[in-house]
Design a protein around this motif. Structure first.
Motif, PDB file in Angstrom:
ATOM      1  N   VAL A   1       6.106 -20.208 -10.204  1.00 25.65           N
ATOM      2  CA  VAL A   1       4.729 -19.906  -9.767  1.00 25.65           C
ATOM      3  C   VAL A   1       4.743 -19.116  -8.463  1.00 25.65           C
ATOM      4  CG1 VAL A   1       2.522 -20.908  -9.070  1.00 25.65           C
ATOM      5  CG2 VAL A   1       3.804 -21.912 -10.963  1.00 25.65           C
ATOM      6  N   TRP A   2       5.675 -19.442  -7.564  1.00 24.77           N
ATOM      7  CA  TRP A   2       5.745 -18.758  -6.278  1.00 24.77           C
ATOM      8  C   TRP A   2       6.138 -17.289  -6.431  1.00 24.77           C
ATOM      9  CZ3 TRP A   2       3.882 -19.933  -1.701  1.00 24.77           C
ATOM     10  CH2 TRP A   2       4.269 -19.170  -0.611  1.00 24.77           C
ATOM     11  N   SER A   3       6.699 -16.905  -7.564  1.00 24.25           N
ATOM     12  CA  SER A   3       7.126 -15.519  -7.751  1.00 24.25           C
ATOM     13  C   SER A   3       5.944 -14.548  -7.692  1.00 24.25           C
ATOM     14  CB  SER A   3       7.887 -15.352  -9.063  1.00 24.25           C
ATOM     15  OG  SER A   3       7.055 -15.674 -10.159  1.00 24.25           O
ATOM     16  N   ILE A   4       4.751 -15.029  -8.025  1.00 23.04           N
ATOM     17  CA  ILE A   4       3.549 -14.187  -7.921  1.00 23.04           C
ATOM     18  C   ILE A   4       3.296 -13.837  -6.454  1.00 23.04           C
ATOM     19  CG2 ILE A   4       1.050 -14.116  -8.292  1.00 23.04           C
ATOM     20  CD1 ILE A   4       1.566 -16.046 -10.678  1.00 23.04           C
ATOM     21  N   VAL A   5       3.404 -14.835  -5.586  1.00 25.82           N
ATOM     22  CA  VAL A   5       3.226 -14.609  -4.147  1.00 25.82           C
ATOM     23  C   VAL A   5       4.333 -13.697  -3.622  1.00 25.82           C
ATOM     24  CG1 VAL A   5       3.137 -15.731  -1.892  1.00 25.82           C
ATOM     25  CG2 VAL A   5       2.096 -16.840  -3.880  1.00 25.82           C
ATOM     26  N   TRP A   6       5.535 -13.911  -4.082  1.00 26.75           N
ATOM     27  CA  TRP A   6       6.692 -13.117  -3.665  1.00 26.75           C
ATOM     28  C   TRP A   6       6.499 -11.645  -4.037  1.00 26.75           C
ATOM     29  CZ3 TRP A   6      12.233 -14.290  -5.880  1.00 26.75           C
ATOM     30  CH2 TRP A   6      13.184 -13.563  -5.183  1.00 26.75           C
ATOM     31  N   LEU A   7       6.038 -11.383  -5.257  1.00 24.96           N
ATOM     32  CA  LEU A   7       5.780 -10.003  -5.680  1.00 24.96           C
ATOM     33  C   LEU A   7       4.674  -9.368  -4.847  1.00 24.96           C
ATOM     34  CD1 LEU A   7       6.029 -10.363  -9.542  1.00 24.96           C
ATOM     35  CD2 LEU A   7       7.572  -9.089  -8.039  1.00 24.96           C
ATOM     36  N   TYR A   8       3.628 -10.142  -4.559  1.00 26.80           N
ATOM     37  CA  TYR A   8       2.535  -9.635  -3.736  1.00 26.80           C
ATOM     38  C   TYR A   8       3.026  -9.283  -2.335  1.00 26.80           C
ATOM     39  CZ  TYR A   8      -1.816  -9.370  -1.152  1.00 26.80           C
ATOM     40  OH  TYR A   8      -2.832  -8.949  -0.334  1.00 26.80           O
ATOM     41  N   GLN A   9       3.842 -10.160  -1.746  1.00 22.38           N
ATOM     42  CA  GLN A   9       4.400  -9.890  -0.419  1.00 22.38           C
ATOM     43  C   GLN A   9       5.235  -8.613  -0.434  1.00 22.38           C
ATOM     44  OE1 GLN A   9       6.679 -13.352   0.558  1.00 22.38           O
ATOM     45  NE2 GLN A   9       4.954 -14.402   1.514  1.00 22.38           N
ATOM     46  N   SER A  10       6.019  -8.432  -1.462  1.00 22.98           N
ATOM     47  CA  SER A  10       6.868  -7.245  -1.567  1.00 22.98           C
ATOM     48  C   SER A  10       6.025  -5.986  -1.676  1.00 22.98           C
ATOM     49  CB  SER A  10       7.791  -7.351  -2.773  1.00 22.98           C
ATOM     50  OG  SER A  10       8.666  -8.439  -2.620  1.00 22.98           O
ATOM     51  N   TYR A  11       4.910  -6.066  -2.408  1.00 22.62           N
ATOM     52  CA  TYR A  11       4.039  -4.901  -2.576  1.00 22.62           C
ATOM     53  C   TYR A  11       3.291  -4.570  -1.289  1.00 22.62           C
ATOM     54  CZ  TYR A  11       0.276  -1.919  -4.197  1.00 22.62           C
ATOM     55  OH  TYR A  11      -0.616  -0.893  -4.329  1.00 22.62           O
ATOM     56  N   VAL A  12       2.762  -5.563  -0.617  1.00 24.09           N
ATOM     57  CA  VAL A  12       1.939  -5.365   0.580  1.00 24.09           C
ATOM     58  C   VAL A  12       2.777  -4.959   1.781  1.00 24.09           C
ATOM     59  CG1 VAL A  12       0.421  -6.568   2.222  1.00 24.09           C
ATOM     60  CG2 VAL A  12       0.118  -6.891  -0.214  1.00 24.09           C
ATOM     61  N   SER A  13       4.031  -5.349   1.820  1.00 23.95           N
ATOM     62  CA  SER A  13       4.849  -5.133   3.009  1.00 23.95           C
ATOM     63  C   SER A  13       5.420  -3.723   3.119  1.00 23.95           C
ATOM     64  CB  SER A  13       6.000  -6.130   3.033  1.00 23.95           C
ATOM     65  OG  SER A  13       6.944  -5.799   2.039  1.00 23.95           O
ATOM     66  N   LYS A  14       5.058  -2.825   2.238  1.00 28.19           N
ATOM     67  CA  LYS A  14       5.592  -1.466   2.291  1.00 28.19           C
ATOM     68  C   LYS A  14       5.147  -0.758   3.567  1.00 28.19           C
ATOM     69  CE  LYS A  14       5.821  -0.701  -2.653  1.00 28.19           C
ATOM     70  NZ  LYS A  14       5.356   0.111  -3.758  1.00 28.19           N
ATOM     71  N   ALA A  15       5.969   0.203   3.997  1.00 26.39           N
ATOM     72  CA  ALA A  15       5.608   1.009   5.162  1.00 26.39           C
ATOM     73  C   ALA A  15       4.394   1.861   4.808  1.00 26.39           C
ATOM     74  CB  ALA A  15       6.780   1.883   5.567  1.00 26.39           C
ATOM     75  N   LYS A  16       3.508   2.039   5.762  1.00 29.09           N
ATOM     76  CA  LYS A  16       2.281   2.796   5.522  1.00 29.09           C
ATOM     77  C   LYS A  16       2.141   3.902   6.565  1.00 29.09           C
ATOM     78  CE  LYS A  16      -0.154  -1.183   3.733  1.00 29.09           C
ATOM     79  NZ  LYS A  16      -1.228  -2.130   3.923  1.00 29.09           N
ATOM     80  N   LYS A  17       1.529   4.981   6.150  1.00 28.27           N
ATOM     81  CA  LYS A  17       1.235   6.092   7.039  1.00 28.27           C
ATOM     82  C   LYS A  17      -0.160   6.597   6.685  1.00 28.27           C
ATOM     83  CE  LYS A  17       4.376   9.258   9.010  1.00 28.27           C
ATOM     84  NZ  LYS A  17       5.439  10.248   8.843  1.00 28.27           N
ATOM     85  N   ILE A  18      -1.034   6.715   7.691  1.00 29.06           N
ATOM     86  CA  ILE A  18      -2.402   7.165   7.448  1.00 29.06           C
ATOM     87  C   ILE A  18      -2.785   8.253   8.442  1.00 29.06           C
ATOM     88  CG2 ILE A  18      -3.198   4.981   6.459  1.00 29.06           C
ATOM     89  CD1 ILE A  18      -4.509   4.375   9.167  1.00 29.06           C
ATOM     90  N   VAL A  19      -3.801   9.017   8.074  1.00 28.43           N
ATOM     91  CA  VAL A  19      -4.399  10.022   8.952  1.00 28.43           C
ATOM     92  C   VAL A  19      -5.835   9.592   9.212  1.00 28.43           C
ATOM     93  CG1 VAL A  19      -5.134  12.418   9.171  1.00 28.43           C
ATOM     94  CG2 VAL A  19      -2.990  11.888   8.042  1.00 28.43           C
ATOM     95  N   VAL A  20      -6.216   9.535  10.472  1.00 27.59           N
ATOM     96  CA  VAL A  20      -7.588   9.223  10.872  1.00 27.59           C
ATOM     97  C   VAL A  20      -8.107  10.439  11.617  1.00 27.59           C
ATOM     98  CG1 VAL A  20      -9.058   7.706  12.236  1.00 27.59           C
ATOM     99  CG2 VAL A  20      -7.063   6.769  11.076  1.00 27.59           C
ATOM    100  N   GLY A  21      -9.302  10.882  11.251  1.00 24.40           N
ATOM    101  CA  GLY A  21      -9.846  12.068  11.906  1.00 24.40           C
ATOM    102  C   GLY A  21     -11.353  12.155  11.790  1.00 24.40           C
ATOM    103  N   LEU A  22     -11.897  13.229  12.334  1.00 20.70           N
ATOM    104  CA  LEU A  22     -13.329  13.521  12.262  1.00 20.70           C
ATOM    105  C   LEU A  22     -13.527  14.740  11.369  1.00 20.70           C
ATOM    106  CD1 LEU A  22     -14.690  13.195  15.918  1.00 20.70           C
ATOM    107  CD2 LEU A  22     -15.283  11.790  13.976  1.00 20.70           C
ATOM    108  N   ASP A  23     -14.497  14.662  10.458  1.00 19.44           N
ATOM    109  CA  ASP A  23     -14.797  15.830   9.647  1.00 19.44           C
ATOM    110  C   ASP A  23     -15.830  16.716  10.354  1.00 19.44           C
ATOM    111  OD1 ASP A  23     -17.177  14.474   9.305  1.00 19.44           O
ATOM    112  OD2 ASP A  23     -16.900  14.094   7.174  1.00 19.44           O
ATOM    113  N   GLU A  24     -16.269  17.759   9.666  1.00 21.30           N
ATOM    114  CA  GLU A  24     -17.191  18.721  10.287  1.00 21.30           C
ATOM    115  C   GLU A  24     -18.538  18.107  10.652  1.00 21.30           C
ATOM    116  OE1 GLU A  24     -16.070  19.331   7.008  1.00 21.30           O
ATOM    117  OE2 GLU A  24     -14.273  20.333   7.715  1.00 21.30           O
TER     118      GLU A  24
END
Length: 92
Positions: free
Chosen positions: A57-80
């Motif tokens: 049952v815990w493998s569901i949590v383990w898979l979720y942790q593995s998916y969420v823990s990925k490195a992330k990169k975002i761009v935040v800005g102002l449009d016109e």
């Protein structure tokens, strides 16, 4: 650009910094910033033991942790129009 738009942009960046992101690049003339968040470490030995104890049952949590823990990169800005936007950067 008005000071109100710049304040919204700065507030958006500050909220991302509180979430654990780090500024990689920032440009004030064309207001945008590239933010990144490092991958969280997962204790796979502990998760494996918990999955065995809970009969998988815990493998569901383990898979979720593995998916969420990925490195992330975002761009935040102002449009016109002065609206703050956020987009994901896809890393290869």
């Amino acid at each position: 650009m008005s000071t109100q738009e710049i304040a919204k942009f700065t507030d958006s960046i500050n909220s991302k910094l509180e979430e654990g992101f780090v500024i990689e690049e920032k440009n004030d003339t064309l207001p945008f910033a590239v933010l990144s968040k490092k991958r969280k470490r997962i204790n796979h030995k502990l998760n494996f033991k918990l999955a065995c104890i809970t009969l998988g049952v815990w493998s569901i949590v383990w898979l979720y942790q593995s998916y969420v823990s990925k490195a992330k990169k975002i761009v935040v800005g102002l449009d016109e129009d002065g609206n703050v936007f956020q987009e994901n950067c896809y890393m290869g």
